[in-house]
Design a protein around this motif. Structure first.
Motif, mmCIF file in Angstrom:
data_model
loop_
_atom_site.group_PDB
_atom_site.id
_atom_site.type_symbol
_atom_site.label_atom_id
_atom_site.label_comp_id
_atom_site.label_asym_id
_atom_site.label_seq_id
_atom_site.Cartn_x
_atom_site.Cartn_y
_atom_site.Cartn_z
ATOM 1 N N ILE A 25 -26.268 -4.529 33.447
ATOM 2 C CA ILE A 25 -26.173 -4.232 32.008
ATOM 3 C C ILE A 25 -27.084 -3.060 31.725
ATOM 4 O O ILE A 25 -28.238 -3.028 32.165
ATOM 5 C CB ILE A 25 -26.585 -5.446 31.154
ATOM 6 C CG1 ILE A 25 -25.728 -6.662 31.502
ATOM 7 C CG2 ILE A 25 -26.458 -5.121 29.665
ATOM 8 C CD1 ILE A 25 -26.141 -7.922 30.787
ATOM 9 N N ARG A 26 -26.568 -2.094 30.989
ATOM 10 C CA ARG A 26 -27.375 -0.931 30.629
ATOM 11 C C ARG A 26 -27.431 -0.796 29.124
ATOM 12 O O ARG A 26 -26.401 -0.820 28.442
ATOM 13 C CB ARG A 26 -26.802 0.348 31.253
ATOM 14 C CG ARG A 26 -26.973 0.391 32.767
ATOM 15 C CD ARG A 26 -26.645 1.739 33.342
ATOM 16 N NE ARG A 26 -26.922 1.793 34.768
ATOM 17 C CZ ARG A 26 -28.090 2.141 35.280
ATOM 18 N NH1 ARG A 26 -29.081 2.481 34.479
ATOM 19 N NH2 ARG A 26 -28.271 2.170 36.591
ATOM 20 N N GLN A 27 -28.648 -0.636 28.627
ATOM 21 C CA GLN A 27 -28.875 -0.516 27.184
ATOM 22 C C GLN A 27 -28.845 0.943 26.775
ATOM 23 O O GLN A 27 -29.368 1.811 27.480
ATOM 24 C CB GLN A 27 -30.223 -1.134 26.812
ATOM 25 C CG GLN A 27 -30.560 -1.013 25.329
ATOM 26 C CD GLN A 27 -31.924 -1.598 25.006
ATOM 27 O OE1 GLN A 27 -32.497 -2.316 25.811
ATOM 28 N NE2 GLN A 27 -32.435 -1.272 23.848
ATOM 29 N N SER A 28 -28.205 1.219 25.638
ATOM 30 C CA SER A 28 -28.181 2.571 25.080
ATOM 31 C C SER A 28 -28.868 2.556 23.735
ATOM 32 O O SER A 28 -29.011 1.525 23.094
ATOM 33 C CB SER A 28 -26.738 3.056 24.918
ATOM 34 O OG SER A 28 -26.109 3.118 26.164
ATOM 35 N N ASP A 68 -29.322 5.833 29.479
ATOM 36 C CA ASP A 68 -29.140 4.398 29.586
ATOM 37 C C ASP A 68 -30.235 3.808 30.470
ATOM 38 O O ASP A 68 -30.666 4.399 31.460
ATOM 39 C CB ASP A 68 -27.775 4.079 30.193
ATOM 40 C CG ASP A 68 -26.650 4.516 29.278
ATOM 41 O OD1 ASP A 68 -26.943 4.735 28.100
ATOM 42 O OD2 ASP A 68 -25.516 4.625 29.756
ATOM 43 N N LEU A 70 -32.104 -8.750 25.987
ATOM 44 C CA LEU A 70 -31.274 -8.452 24.822
ATOM 45 C C LEU A 70 -31.858 -9.049 23.547
ATOM 46 O O LEU A 70 -31.615 -8.549 22.447
ATOM 47 C CB LEU A 70 -29.850 -8.982 25.028
ATOM 48 C CG LEU A 70 -29.062 -8.395 26.205
ATOM 49 C CD1 LEU A 70 -27.735 -9.117 26.359
ATOM 50 C CD2 LEU A 70 -28.818 -6.908 25.995
ATOM 51 N N LEU A 103 -22.426 -5.852 22.654
ATOM 52 C CA LEU A 103 -22.317 -5.810 24.111
ATOM 53 C C LEU A 103 -20.866 -5.497 24.455
ATOM 54 O O LEU A 103 -19.964 -6.259 24.120
ATOM 55 C CB LEU A 103 -22.709 -7.166 24.686
ATOM 56 C CG LEU A 103 -22.928 -7.277 26.198
ATOM 57 C CD1 LEU A 103 -24.079 -6.399 26.630
ATOM 58 C CD2 LEU A 103 -23.218 -8.727 26.565
ATOM 59 N N ALA A 157 -25.454 -2.323 24.257
ATOM 60 C CA ALA A 157 -25.554 -2.377 25.718
ATOM 61 C C ALA A 157 -24.156 -2.463 26.295
ATOM 62 O O ALA A 157 -23.224 -2.950 25.663
ATOM 63 C CB ALA A 157 -26.396 -3.567 26.159
#
Length: 1829
Positions: free
Chosen positions: A191-194, A221, A229, A244, A391
């Motif tokens: 999972i990549r958060q932006s 990211d 999260l 998400l 994300a």
């Protein structure tokens, strides 16, 4: 729960809640001390009173109580919860940890006793510290807490039951079918958060993918864990929204189930309650709900006290987690709450979308956490703006794939083998990065490894994996012995078909959840047994729970829906094409129609592969040809899509579809259409995406350029790129690409063998990343250029970089910011910069360096010029020298110029901003004479620019050597060199005064080799321009002179016009004196290129055109006097062929003077006056020009603004035409117009459409018609006439002997045409359409028709004629001798019975020889022969008796048979016959001995009726034409027809198209046609004929010596059948039409056909469109076609011939002297071949229609075509739809179209022409069509 565990829970809860608990109790420390004394009666707590700090006092007391033991500590906590005023969330947390709030009697009594104190305050608060609480109040509180806790545990139990075992990432796909041992494993997802803030800024901008909205340069990211999260800090009371998203199959739903499970296990302790809603189930809710109903009715009801539980939820919203899964599956529209500032009433019912939106915006349960999952394609803008955290689920990486496989295969002995198989197959590994596909791959791999095969072969595509998965699931349930897959499929076929129907219906109705009643029992049993459907409990609202079913994954539903289309017998090609319309999916702004079909088109593409053909034939129970037709539809659609303008995401989508087909030819075609450059901007790319892209590139032969900008990219993508063999240029541009990216790239680069250029710009690469890259660059053997601009590289890193990169053998250029160094050529010692001096002693083969020298703003003056020139002479290999921004002045420039012959500069010298004057400019200009490699000089004194450009070593000598070999007549080598190199001079914005202009002219005289000269914006005035024009005889090589913006007057225009006669090789003069003056002189390039012009077949321009001159004058006021002078000058120019005067506001007098001069312009071919408003009188003057000049052949005036006069030589055709359209000609101008036209004795065509004649003007005009000598056509359309005007036109049929046809329509087309013949032709035709005749008009109409006794055809369409009026009309029409055909089309014909129509058909006088009834067109046509010949009554009665009809039919048919004794043609279409009518048709009409033609088309015929028909056809011995098309005739019906065919010895035409004739039917036909010597036409198109059947037909063809037409289009003819057919056709020398479109004959057939074509000497029409012919067949076919000089129509569309074949065809086009139409649609034609085609078309003397739509022609191609338009005198239609023509090309087409009066339309739909340009050009010429219709 064990006591130890309870104590641990309490300790954990207190530790987490301690800050909040201390804060709450510090407000009443005395109460807490009193309670502590009660719980610790034997402990001295007096020292606590001395502590003044409340918080310290509370902490001490809490520690003391905790140390007293777990029992007292737990009792104390329970007491605090019951009596203390704690926040509700804290109270619940402590009560839950201390034993659910249930105090036993002893504890309760103790607690009550301990609280007695008279000093405590009283009140009505919820919990008053020290209050003397009433027992009922305590009990109520306890009950509420107990109810809430019981509800919480109820939810926990439910989630544990539902999600406790769903721990496998594959569960979401496989449902019940999974390895039991694997059910306890869960592999975490990547999972990549932006940054949501960046997302919000772009939420209102158009997007193709969510990831595309993230700004690549800023939004980097970061990887996050699931727990992360929920950890971002949000202020108390503020709702937190987490968005998400992830592509299909990434595991979103599975992850949500995992979250619910972990919460139920206590992992997410920050949430007291978690609620999961699935949008696919929320779709079922149609009524409005309150929030309470949403929670309790749809999920779980509390066991008791629901109001109390709901109140508790409201008070503790901060600890509520709401999960909404699958937003993309929601069918409703979600918008921002209507009142963002107001909270809705808590008990107000709302829709699901309103409840969701209000929760997200904090209007309901403010402070809760909302987690939303979705696919990227459908996200409301308001949600993007609202999201606190964004994300993306990226699925698996390589490590997680290995982890997953390790779990999956952990019980198998072949575990290591399975993992190795995945790791060693890069394509398979790319697919496994998607968790859903990873699970399917493992299932398939497990199945194959269990079989212990010697070689494990897995499917290649996602579609094939789904098919394999289905087969595996079926086989796993097989209890009997080994059964083949074919047998299993056949056994379960019905259930699979039912499942396919369910899937497609669900997608079409946006339905993802199905109830029991929706699914047939056998389908449900099959799908549930094999893990394809999952079952769960659903609630529609407060109703009882029901069982709901859904496909275990949406992609599985898409797969079965796609399978439905491919195996469903009722789905034809057009419907399939409609369903597969990716174009509509891509272009719709709202994707509401296709949001559930993200993979649908990919599965359709995959099912179109050859590998799936056997699977489809088994399920469809059809032959392979049937399946191949359906697959071909998909493949053709993909071909067409490749020709459209595609952005990056769409290219990737197309690549996926193409990869799924595994069709190498298609992939090659797609790659060629994408122009070998792929640009990807701001969207995420997965390894699977790159894998599909690599497949396309590798299928082609050409090297490509991949450009990635701002694309989040997994590092595995780089490894996938290494398998691409055709990458020449690779670009990466993003701040996301740093040292980690560089390290991964360094592993991949050496494997990309063809790489020549690498760009890594705008990144975050430092010296560390560069070091790794530089170490592998020497292993990149083809690498020539590297660009590292805008990274984080310091200048001190450059020395090290150059040291390493100089070892790269072929490296030519490295770019890093402004430092540019070149490496190339042979070894030579050159001066080096200090940081390279340590390498000066390299061995002799050191690399030569070309350098760029920049000495900007260094304050150099003229004194430094000598030193600078010395420096330049010492640098042997300079590419660019920049000396701008100094103070060299004129003297310094002179010094530089004198040294230039000794200085080697390969590109440019910039001396801008150096304080130079005219003298300096002249010095620099002189370099064009002294420096042989100087090719361009650009200067402006106003802008202080001065730049010299040079040609490099490699280009200049090679050009010189080529030229000198051809130029033996050159006087010297220097002159030869000057003449061959194209030189340009631009001296603009300098304002030369007269004295300086003389200096300039002196230097320019010496520049004899200059080819382009631009002296714009210099304020030269008339005198200055005159001086420059005087230089032109000296500038012998000039091809273009620009003098714009020089403030000239009409006097200078006259001087320039004189050049037309003074200069031999001038081509055109183009002058505009508007606000922005424009003066362009263009010359033929004869002098300069006479020795180098290609000796090829087509020259750039024919030699005779070199003497043609064109003069254009725009935006200039020309008085009559000025016009006289201009004409006098132009009369002296004997070569003037074109004169254009536009926007000049010419008066009537000026135009009259011009027209009077036309006889003296002896070679003029075109006079064009555009955008000049003409008066009605002027329009008449232009028409009268026909009488003034005998050479005028065409006069055209449009819209009273534009006119063109076409002139010809005296020996050419004498016929003339006059078109005065939309010129407002009314009654007042009719008499004068008629007087003019009566003097034109050779008028062929007259067009007065779009004027205002009206009925009266029309009548007056027609009165003069006999005096006019119109010989071909009179067009009076759109002249505002009514029914009276129609009657005037009809009258001409009887009053004018040479009128042969009148055509009138009063609908929107408003057509009024009169056609003439010069011969005494007996044909007279009247066509009337939508004239809406009223009763008062009919007597006049009938009277006029009775007068016209020579009428041969009357055609009436939708004229409001009733049945009574038609009967009267039929009786009124008659003639003395010959045939009259009467056609009536009215809506009521569709509803009339056959008997009524037949009764009407026999109304006319004379014998009926033809009856045609077409219900679909509402048409009744009757042919009548005169004079009437009646049959004796005895014969009629005898014929009726022989029919064996019932008595009621005999009376009706008696009249019919009397009138039809001479019947020759009978045609019925789209009728539904009952048995009686079938018997009547067969018995009564098929017995006439004169019947020559019988047609029964698109009608419904019963089996018994077919029997009657066949039986009677055996008696039709005189039949010459039999048409039974579109009757759904199959092989059995053909067998019935054979006896009849045997008895038709005169049969010439047999039409059986659009039926279901297969191989067996062909065999029957072949047997029947053995004795058909007169056969001229066979039409078997649109059937199911394959090689076997075609072979039978082909054997007959050589025996049919009269055969002229063969139509076998749209069958299933493959290469083998095609070759058989072509071999037979070689002996059919009289064939005129060969139609083989939409088959699959391929290259071999095309090559064989090329050998047969020369022997087919009568072939006129050839259709080969859509036949999979590539370059291998295209080249020989083109050569063979050239030998068929008699061809009139060629269609080669939808074949990928390649440019070589197209060039060959182009060269042969001049030999087609009869070619009327050529169709090359969708042939991949680009600008590269356009010149050849255009020249070829221009040599086809009778070409009328050219179709080039759906190609890749751009402006260059449009310019080439436009240039030759005037040469194609007969051209009517040019179709350029769906190309890449922009404004420039469209304008050129419009410009040349003005010269072509014969062209009816140029189609330009869907080209990138701006809307305003479209409107402007359409107004200029309505023949340009930019719309589809």
């Amino acid at each position: 729960m064990l006591p130890q565990m309870e104590d641990m829970d309490l300790q954990r809860a207190i530790a987490n809640a301690q800050p909040q608990l201390v804060e709450s109790l510090s407000h009443t420390p005395e109460w807490l001390l009193m309670k502590a004394k009660g719980f610790l009666p034997h402990m001295d707590l007096s020292h606590v009173d001395e502590i003044t700090d409340c918080k310290k006092k509370v902490l001490l007391l809490l520690d003391t109580l905790e140390n007293a033991g777990p029992i007292i500590w737990k009792q104390f906590i329970q007491c605090v919860c019951m009596e203390g005023n704690l926040p509700m969330d804290l109270e619940i947390q402590l009560m839950s940890a201390s034993g659910e709030g249930n105090l036993n009697q002893e504890q309760e009594g103790f607690a009550e006793a301990s609280t007695q104190s008279p000093s405590q305050p009283t009140g009505h608060e919820r919990h008053g510290h020290g209050s003397n609480s009433h027992p009922n109040e305590k009990e109520s509180k306890r009950q509420r807490l107990d109810s809430t806790e019981r509800y919480r545990h109820l939810i926990i139990a439910s989630m544990c039951q539902r999600y406790g075992n769903e721990r496998a990432a594959g569960t979401a796909v496989l449902g019940q079918v999974q390895a039991p041992a694997f059910s306890q494993a869960f592999v975490n997802l990547v999972i990549r958060q932006s940054k949501a803030s960046r997302l919000k800024e772009k939420a209102d901008k158009p997007r193709e993918d969510l990831a595309g909205m993230q700004e690549a340069e800023e939004c980097v990211d970061t990887a996050v864990k699931v727990s992360d999260l929920f950890e971002s800090v949000v202020s108390l009371g503020t709702t937190k929204v987490i968005l998400l998203f992830g592509k299909p199959g990434m595991g979103k739903t599975m992850l949500m189930h995992r979250l619910c499970q972990k919460w139920a296990e206590g992992a997410l302790h920050q949430f007291l309650f978690t609620f999961l809603f699935e949008f696919r189930q929320l779709n079922l809710i149609s009524r409005k709900l309150t929030l309470k109903e949403l929670l309790f009715d749809l999920l779980l009801q509390p066991e008791d006290c629901p109001d109390a539980v709901f109140q508790h939820l409201l008070e503790n919203a901060q600890r509520m987690l709401f999960i909404f899964d699958g937003l993309d599956e929601f069918v409703g529209n979600i918008g921002q709450p209507s009142s963002p500032c107001l909270s809705p009433a808590l008990h107000k019912p709302m829709s699901i979308s309103e409840l969701f939106a209000n929760l997200c915006f904090g209007k309901l349960l403010p402070g809760c956490t909302v987690l939303v999952t979705s696919r990227p394609k459908k996200l409301p803008d308001f949600l993007l703006n609202r999201a606190d955290l964004l994300a993306e689920i990226w699925g698996f990486d390589r490590e997680k794939v290995e982890e997953y496989a390790s779990h999956y295969f952990h019980q198998h002995s072949f575990k290591e083998q399975a993992i190795a198989h995945l790791k060693n197959n890069s394509k398979l590994l790319s697919m496994c990065l998607i968790p859903a596909l990873c699970c399917i791959v493992c299932v398939c791999l497990e199945y194959l490894l269990r079989k212990r095969l010697s070689k494990v072969e897995l499917p290649q595509t996602m579609t094939q994996f789904y098919i394999k998965m289905l087969l595996i699931f079926i086989s796993k349930q097989q209890t009997e012995g080994t059964v083949s897959e074919d047998t299993q499929l056949n056994h379960h076929r019905t259930a699979i078909l039912g499942l396919c129907d369910l899937a497609l219906k669900g997608l079409e109705e946006k339905k993802l959840v199905f109830y029991v009643d929706d699914i047939p029992k056998h389908v449900k049993e099959f799908a549930s047994l094999h893990g394809l459907l999952t079952v769960f409990e659903v609630k529609r609202s407060d109703s009882l729970p029901e069982a709901g079913h859904a496909f275990v994954h949406l992609s599985l539903q898409e797969f079965f829906a796609a399978l439905n289309l491919m195996i469903n017998n009722s789905v034809d090609g057009s419907y399939l094409k409609k369903k597969f319309s990716l174009k509509s999916k891509w272009t719709l702004k709202s994707e509401a129609r296709t949001e559930f079909m993200e993979n649908f088109h990919i599965f359709l593409s995959g099912l179109s592969s050859k590998e799936c053909r056997t699977f489809l034939t088994l399920l469809a129970e059809q032959n392979q040809a049937w399946v191949r037709d359906k697959q071909a539809t998909i493949l053709q659609s993909l071909k067409k899509l490749a020709a459209t303008n595609l952005t990056g995401p769409k290219i990737i989508e197309l690549c996926h579809c193409t990869y799924e087909t595994q069709d190498l030819e298609l992939a090659k075609h797609v790659g060629s259409q994408l122009n070998f450059k792929y640009e990807f901007r701001n969207f995420r790319l997965t390894p699977l995406d790159v894998s599909a892209l690599v497949f396309i590139i590798n299928c082609g032969q050409d090297l490509t350029h991949l450009d990635f900008a701002g694309c989040p990219m997994e590092l595995d993508c780089l490894e996938v790129l290494t398998s691409c063999k055709n990458i020449e240029h690779l670009s990466f541009r993003s701040r996301k690409y740093g040292d980690e990216f560089a390290a991964a790239l360094s592993k991949s680069l050496p494997k990309i063998k063809s790489l020549k250029k690498l760009e890594l710009t705008g990144g975050s690469i430092t010296a560390l990343g560069l070091t790794g890259l530089a170490q592998v660059f020497p292993n990149c053997l083809q690498l020539e250029e590297i660009n590292l601009q805008d990274n984080r590289l310091r200048d001190q890193d450059m020395g090290k970089m150059i040291e390493m990169l100089s070892r790269v053998e072929k490296l030519k250029m490295i770019e890093k910011d402004t430092i540019v160094i070149y490496f190339s050529g042979q070894s030579r010692e050159v001066p080096r910069s200090p940081n390279l001096r340590r390498r000066a002693r390299k061995k002799e083969n050191a690399t030569q360096i070309n350098m760029k020298l920049r000495l900007q703003d260094c304050s150099f003056n003229s004194q430094h010029a000598v030193a600078i020139t010395a420096l330049l002479r010492g640098c042997a290999h300079l590419s660019e020298v920049d000396l701008s921004g100094n103070q060299l002045g004129d003297e310094g420039c002179r010094e530089l110029v004198e040294s230039l012959p000794k200085v080697h500069i390969s590109k440019r010298l910039d001396v801008s901003n150096n304080q130079i004057s005219v003298d300096g400019v002249c010095c620099l200009l002189n370099a064009m004479n002294t420096c042989l490699n100087a090719v361009e000089f650009e200067a402006s004194l106003h802008h202080q620019t001065a730049i010299l450009k040079f040609i490099g070593d490699k280009e200049f000598p090679s050009t010189l050597s080529r030229d000198t070999s051809r130029s033996g007549d050159q006087s010297g080598g220097g002159e030869s060199q000057k003449s061959v190199v194209s030189r340009k001079i631009r001296l603009t914005d300098s304002g030369f005064p007269p004295r300086d202009l003389d200096k300039l002219c002196t230097v320019l005289k010496k520049c004899s080799s200059v080819s382009e000269l631009d002296l714009s914006n210099n304020s030269l005035g008339d005198q200055g321009v005159g001086k420059l024009v005087g230089l032109l005889p000296e500038l012998k090589a000039v091809s273009f002179l620009k003098l714009s913006g020089n403030q000239i007057s009409l006097s200078a225009v006259f001087g320039l016009a004189q050049c037309l006669s003074a200069l031999e090789h001038i081509k055109s003069i183009d002058i505009s004196l508007g606000n922005a003056q424009s003066v362009h002189l263009i010359f033929w390039e004869s002098v300069r290129n006479s020795r180098t012009r290609s000796a090829g077949k087509f020259q750039a321009h024919p030699r005779q055109l070199e003497n043609d001159h064109c003069f254009r004058l725009r935006e200039c006021t020309v008085s009559p006097k000025d016009m006289d002078r201009l004409c006098q000058i132009l009369e002296k120019c004997t070569g003037l062929t074109e004169l254009e005067l536009s926007r000049n506001a010419l008066s009537d007098q000026s135009i009259e003077r011009l027209l009077m001069s036309l006889p003296n312009l002896h070679n003029l071919k075109l006079l064009s006056i555009r955008n000049n408003k003409f008066s009605p009188n002027c329009t008449l003057l232009l028409a009268n020009s026909l009488n003034l000049c005998e050479r005028i052949r065409e006069v055209e005036v449009r819209s009273s603004e534009n006119t063109s006069l076409h002139l010809a030589g005296m020996i050419e055709s004498q016929e003339t035409s006059c078109r005065l359209t939309d010129c407002s000609i009314g009654q007042n101008e009719v008499e004068e117009l008629c007087r003019i036209l009566e003097q034109c004795g050779r008028l062929a065509e007259l067009d007065l459409s779009g004027n205002q004649l009206g009925n009266e003007g029309l009548r007056r005009f027609l009165d003069h018609l006999l005096q006019m000598h119109v010989s071909r056509l009179l067009n009076l359309s759109h002249n505002k006439i009514s029914q009276d005007g129609v009657l005037y036109l009809i009258n001409t049929l009887s009053t004018c002997r040479n009128v042969t046809e009148v055509q009138v329509s009063l609908c929107s087309k408003a057509t009024s045409l009169i056609k003439f013949t010069r011969e005494d032709e007996p044909r007279k035709i009247l066509r009337l359409t939508e004239c809406n005749f009223q009763p008062e008009h009919l007597p006049k109409l009938f009277s006029l028709l009775q007068k016209c006794t020579n009428l041969t055809a009357y055609i009436s369409t939708n004229n409001n004629m009733t049945t009574k009026a038609v009967e009267d009309l039929l009786r009124a029409l008659r003639k003395s001798l010959g045939t009259l055909r009467i056609s009536i089309a009215e809506p009521w014909v569709r509803n009339e019975s056959i008997a009524s129509l037949l009764q009407m058909a026999v109304q006319p006088h004379g014998n009926v020889i033809e009856i045609t009834i077409s219900k679909d067109k509402g048409l009744l046509r009757v042919g009548v022969g005169f004079p009437c010949r009646t049959e004796k009554m005895e014969s009629v009665v005898s014929r009726l008796n022989q029919c064996g009809l019932e008595a009621k039919h005999i009376h009706f048919l008696q009249r019919v048979i009397e009138k039809c004794t001479q019947l020759q043609e009978l045609s019925w279409s789209h009728i539904d016959l009952n048995d009686a009518e079938e018997a009547m048709l067969a018995s009564a009409f098929l017995t006439f001995p004169t019947l020559r033609k019988f047609e029964l088309m698109s009608s419904s015929v019963t089996p018994s009726g077919m029997g009657h028909l066949v039986a009677r056809l055996q008696q039709c011995h005189a039949i010459e034409e039999l048409n039974l098309c579109s009757l759904r005739l199959d092989d059995t019906a053909i067998l019935m027809l054979v006896p009849g065919l045997h008895k038709m010895p005169l049969l010439k035409r047999l039409l059986l198209n659009n039926n279901s004739i297969g191989n067996e039917g062909c065999s029957h036909l072949a047997e029947a046609l053995k004795n058909a010597p007169h056969m001229e036409e066979i039409n078997l198109s649109h059937n199911k004929i394959e090689h076997v059947g075609l072979e039978k037909i082909a054997k007959l063809l050589p025996e049919m010596q009269n055969l002229k037409i063969v139509n076998l289009s749209s069958n299933s003819i493959g290469p083998a059948g095609g070759e058989t057919l072509v071999e037979a056709l070689a002996h059919c020398r009289h064939v005129e039409e060969l139609l083989l479109a939409r088959n699959h004959v391929g290259d071999k057939t095309a090559a064989r056909l090329s050998l047969s074509l020369p022997s087919m000497g009568h072939l006129k029409i050839l259709h080969l469109q859509s036949n999979n012919i590539g370059s291998l067949g295209g080249m020989p076919l083109a050569k063979g076609l050239v030998e068929c000089q008699q061809l009139e129509e060629i269609s080669l569309s939808e074949n990928g011939f390649g440019e070589g074949a197209l060039r060959t065809l182009s060269e042969g086009l001049p030999r087609f002297t009869r070619l009327r139409k050529i169709e090359l649609k969708f042939c991949g034609i680009s600008d590269g071949v356009s010149k050849h085609l255009a020249l070829g078309f221009s040599r086809c003397p009778v070409i009328e229609e050219i179709i080039l739509s759906w190609n890749s022609l751009g402006d260059e191609g449009a310019l080439e075509l436009a240039t030759v338009l005037p040469r194609m005198a007969r051209l009517r239609i040019l179709d350029l739809d769906k190309n890449r023509i922009a404004a420039q090309g469209a304008k050129k087409l419009a410009e040349e179209l003005a010269k072509c009066c014969g062209i009816q339309v140029i189609r330009l739909w869907s080209n990138p022409v701006p809307k305003n340009i479209e409107e402007s050009l359409t107004k200029q010429d309505a023949r340009l069509h930019f719309s589809f219709f």
